[in-house]
Design a protein around this motif. Structure first.
Motif, PDB file in Angstrom:
ATOM      1  N   HIS A   1       0.833  -1.203   0.000  1.00 32.21           N
ATOM      2  CA  HIS A   1       0.000   0.000   0.000  1.00 32.21           C
ATOM      3  C   HIS A   1       0.866   1.252   0.000  1.00 32.21           C
ATOM      4  CE1 HIS A   1      -3.822  -2.175   1.003  1.00 32.21           C
ATOM      5  NE2 HIS A   1      -2.944  -3.055   1.444  1.00 32.21           N
ATOM      6  N   ARG A   2       0.360   2.302  -0.614  1.00 29.35           N
ATOM      7  CA  ARG A   2       1.066   3.587  -0.597  1.00 29.35           C
ATOM      8  C   ARG A   2       1.098   4.172   0.807  1.00 29.35           C
ATOM      9  NH1 ARG A   2       2.263   6.228  -5.283  1.00 29.35           N
ATOM     10  NH2 ARG A   2       1.336   5.511  -7.239  1.00 29.35           N
ATOM     11  N   ASP A   3      -0.001   4.015   1.557  1.00 25.97           N
ATOM     12  CA  ASP A   3      -0.132   4.612   2.876  1.00 25.97           C
ATOM     13  C   ASP A   3      -0.289   3.531   3.932  1.00 25.97           C
ATOM     14  OD1 ASP A   3      -0.120   7.280   1.810  1.00 25.97           O
ATOM     15  OD2 ASP A   3      -2.205   6.972   1.206  1.00 25.97           O
ATOM     16  N   ALA A   4      -0.023   3.912   5.166  1.00 25.25           N
ATOM     17  CA  ALA A   4      -0.082   2.957   6.267  1.00 25.25           C
ATOM     18  C   ALA A   4      -1.456   2.867   6.908  1.00 25.25           C
ATOM     19  CB  ALA A   4       0.951   3.322   7.331  1.00 25.25           C
ATOM     20  N   ASP A   5      -2.404   3.556   6.372  1.00 25.30           N
ATOM     21  CA  ASP A   5      -3.782   3.471   6.868  1.00 25.30           C
ATOM     22  C   ASP A   5      -4.694   3.371   5.663  1.00 25.30           C
ATOM     23  OD1 ASP A   5      -3.515   3.959   9.892  1.00 25.30           O
ATOM     24  OD2 ASP A   5      -2.418   5.656   9.039  1.00 25.30           O
ATOM     25  N   GLY A   6      -5.627   2.449   5.722  1.00 24.98           N
ATOM     26  CA  GLY A   6      -6.491   2.265   4.566  1.00 24.98           C
ATOM     27  C   GLY A   6      -7.703   1.429   4.898  1.00 24.98           C
ATOM     28  N   TYR A   7      -8.505   1.181   3.860  1.00 20.97           N
ATOM     29  CA  TYR A   7      -9.697   0.354   3.994  1.00 20.97           C
ATOM     30  C   TYR A   7      -9.303  -1.067   3.597  1.00 20.97           C
ATOM     31  CZ  TYR A   7     -11.930   4.904   4.182  1.00 20.97           C
ATOM     32  OH  TYR A   7     -12.281   6.182   4.532  1.00 20.97           O
ATOM     33  N   TRP A   8      -8.766  -1.799   4.556  1.00 17.08           N
ATOM     34  CA  TRP A   8      -8.091  -3.052   4.249  1.00 17.08           C
ATOM     35  C   TRP A   8      -9.037  -4.100   3.673  1.00 17.08           C
ATOM     36  CZ3 TRP A   8      -3.681  -0.993   4.333  1.00 17.08           C
ATOM     37  CH2 TRP A   8      -3.245  -0.176   5.376  1.00 17.08           C
ATOM     38  N   ASP A   9     -10.204  -4.273   4.250  1.00 17.84           N
ATOM     39  CA  ASP A   9     -11.126  -5.302   3.774  1.00 17.84           C
ATOM     40  C   ASP A   9     -11.592  -5.016   2.351  1.00 17.84           C
ATOM     41  OD1 ASP A   9     -11.025  -6.913   6.005  1.00 17.84           O
ATOM     42  OD2 ASP A   9     -12.812  -6.058   6.940  1.00 17.84           O
ATOM     43  N   ALA A  10     -11.968  -3.780   2.077  1.00 16.53           N
ATOM     44  CA  ALA A  10     -12.443  -3.426   0.734  1.00 16.53           C
ATOM     45  C   ALA A  10     -11.328  -3.590  -0.287  1.00 16.53           C
ATOM     46  CB  ALA A  10     -12.976  -1.992   0.731  1.00 16.53           C
ATOM     47  N   SER A  11     -10.129  -3.155   0.053  1.00 15.52           N
ATOM     48  CA  SER A  11      -9.006  -3.274  -0.859  1.00 15.52           C
ATOM     49  C   SER A  11      -8.693  -4.737  -1.133  1.00 15.52           C
ATOM     50  CB  SER A  11      -7.780  -2.565  -0.268  1.00 15.52           C
ATOM     51  OG  SER A  11      -6.680  -2.637  -1.144  1.00 15.52           O
ATOM     52  N   TYR A  12      -8.698  -5.548  -0.097  1.00 19.70           N
ATOM     53  CA  TYR A  12      -8.417  -6.972  -0.262  1.00 19.70           C
ATOM     54  C   TYR A  12      -9.426  -7.619  -1.205  1.00 19.70           C
ATOM     55  CZ  TYR A  12      -7.845 -11.912   0.831  1.00 19.70           C
ATOM     56  OH  TYR A  12      -7.644 -13.263   0.731  1.00 19.70           O
ATOM     57  N   ALA A  13     -10.704  -7.360  -0.977  1.00 18.73           N
ATOM     58  CA  ALA A  13     -11.744  -7.973  -1.801  1.00 18.73           C
ATOM     59  C   ALA A  13     -11.602  -7.584  -3.264  1.00 18.73           C
ATOM     60  CB  ALA A  13     -13.124  -7.577  -1.275  1.00 18.73           C
ATOM     61  N   GLU A  14     -11.264  -6.327  -3.526  1.00 21.36           N
ATOM     62  CA  GLU A  14     -11.140  -5.862  -4.904  1.00 21.36           C
ATOM     63  C   GLU A  14      -9.903  -6.431  -5.581  1.00 21.36           C
ATOM     64  OE1 GLU A  14     -13.285  -3.893  -6.958  1.00 21.36           O
ATOM     65  OE2 GLU A  14     -14.448  -4.906  -5.405  1.00 21.36           O
ATOM     66  N   VAL A  15      -8.791  -6.502  -4.879  1.00 23.89           N
ATOM     67  CA  VAL A  15      -7.591  -7.092  -5.474  1.00 23.89           C
ATOM     68  C   VAL A  15      -7.835  -8.563  -5.799  1.00 23.89           C
ATOM     69  CG1 VAL A  15      -5.186  -7.735  -5.075  1.00 23.89           C
ATOM     70  CG2 VAL A  15      -5.994  -5.476  -4.399  1.00 23.89           C
ATOM     71  N   ARG A  16      -8.447  -9.283  -4.907  1.00 24.73           N
ATOM     72  CA  ARG A  16      -8.749 -10.689  -5.165  1.00 24.73           C
ATOM     73  C   ARG A  16      -9.638 -10.842  -6.388  1.00 24.73           C
ATOM     74  NH1 ARG A  16     -12.356 -14.747  -4.114  1.00 24.73           N
ATOM     75  NH2 ARG A  16     -11.488 -16.753  -3.380  1.00 24.73           N
TER      76      ARG A  16
END
Length: 287
Positions: free
Chosen positions: A183-198
């Motif tokens: 990730h570019r930043d150390a804070d993010g929407y981890w669940d949403a990002s994970y689901a979209e990458v998958r």
């Protein structure tokens, strides 16, 4: 010529943590495998055995449980950040912390609010590197097994005196994806990002006509970065799970690409990194 102590670290590996949230009738469960690795002012313990700077690995294990009780577990990435920041902030001799987390998913059995069934072999992963002024978060997955029954070929490769593999114009392509994305930043929407990458990884694997597994790997990584601006780098490991068409001629039968031997070993191992050209270096997080 002198001899000096080089880079070093220590920590507690594979702390198995299950956190149950009992708030309400429908319980929530987080099943994690946590690894902690710390580095800092550790010269004396190596050279003289002076443990004054050492936070015991047993204490690190206890910290995992204590912070899970105190703060709960939201996501693998969030919990990894919590632990890494805690170790660096609370111990003056600890300069850097790397926390790895594997998450095993469970699905609720609908009969009750407290019964669960383990969801397949796929594992969600997270890796957090933290030191004062710098933090990197890497999300990922492993054991994501995928297969295309067509839309793949392999030909035009080097052939020498030891080559016996025939060219394939239409082959089964199967692999077990391991992917990690930074990730570019150390804070993010981890669940949403994970689901979209998958989702993107699966769609690209399915939708790419493959002339090599390397081409498929690059297409998957490239599309992830194109669709997810919060990411700057993705690394993929994709073993080629070979499926060989069985020769049925000795039995008087043809085989129009329908019957295969699934060979588990040896296998081809394809690895690669796709990154933005402006991605900041972060090799320390991958070690």
């Amino acid at each position: 010529m002198g001899i000096v102590l080089g880079p070093n670290r220590y920590g507690k590996a594979e702390t198995r943590l299950v956190r149950v949230d009992r708030d309400g009738d429908a319980h929530q469960i987080k099943d994690l495998n946590v690894g902690v690795s710390l580095a800092g002012d550790m010269t004396d313990v190596h050279l003289t055995g002076d443990n004054a700077a050492v936070l015991p690995t047993d204490t690190q294990k206890n910290t995992v449980f204590a912070l899970a009780r105190k703060h709960g577990v939201d996501t693998a990435e969030g919990f990894g950040l919590l632990l890494a920041r805690h170790f660096v902030a609370s111990q003056p001799t600890i300069r850097r912390a790397c926390v790895t987390v594997e998450e095993y998913a469970w699905d609720r059995v609908p009969v009750t609010g407290h019964s669960f069934v383990r969801r397949g072999q796929e594992v969600r992963t997270a890796r957090v590197f933290h030191e004062e002024g710098r933090t990197h978060v890497v999300s990922g997955l492993r054991d994501l097994t995928v297969l295309n029954t067509t839309g793949s070929e392999f030909r035009g490769y080097i052939q020498d005196e030891f080559t016996t593999l025939p060219e394939a114009g239409d082959r089964v392509l199967a692999t077990e994806v391991r992917a990690e994305w930074r990730h570019r930043d150390a804070d993010g929407y981890w669940d949403a990002s994970y689901a979209e990458v998958r989702r993107v990884l699966l769609e690209t694997f399915a939708g790419t006509y493959s002339r090599s597994l390397q081409q498929t790997l690059y297409a998957m990584g490239r599309r992830v970065l194109e669709e997810r601006p919060e990411l700057c780098e993705i690394r993929l490991v994709m073993p080629n799970k070979h499926h060989f068409a069985v020769d049925l001629e000795p039995f008087g039968m043809d085989n129009p690409n329908e019957v295969f031997l699934a060979a588990d070993r040896p296998y081809g191992l394809i690895e690669g990194t796709v990154l933005r050209d402006d991605a900041p270096a972060a090799e320390e997080v991958w070690r």
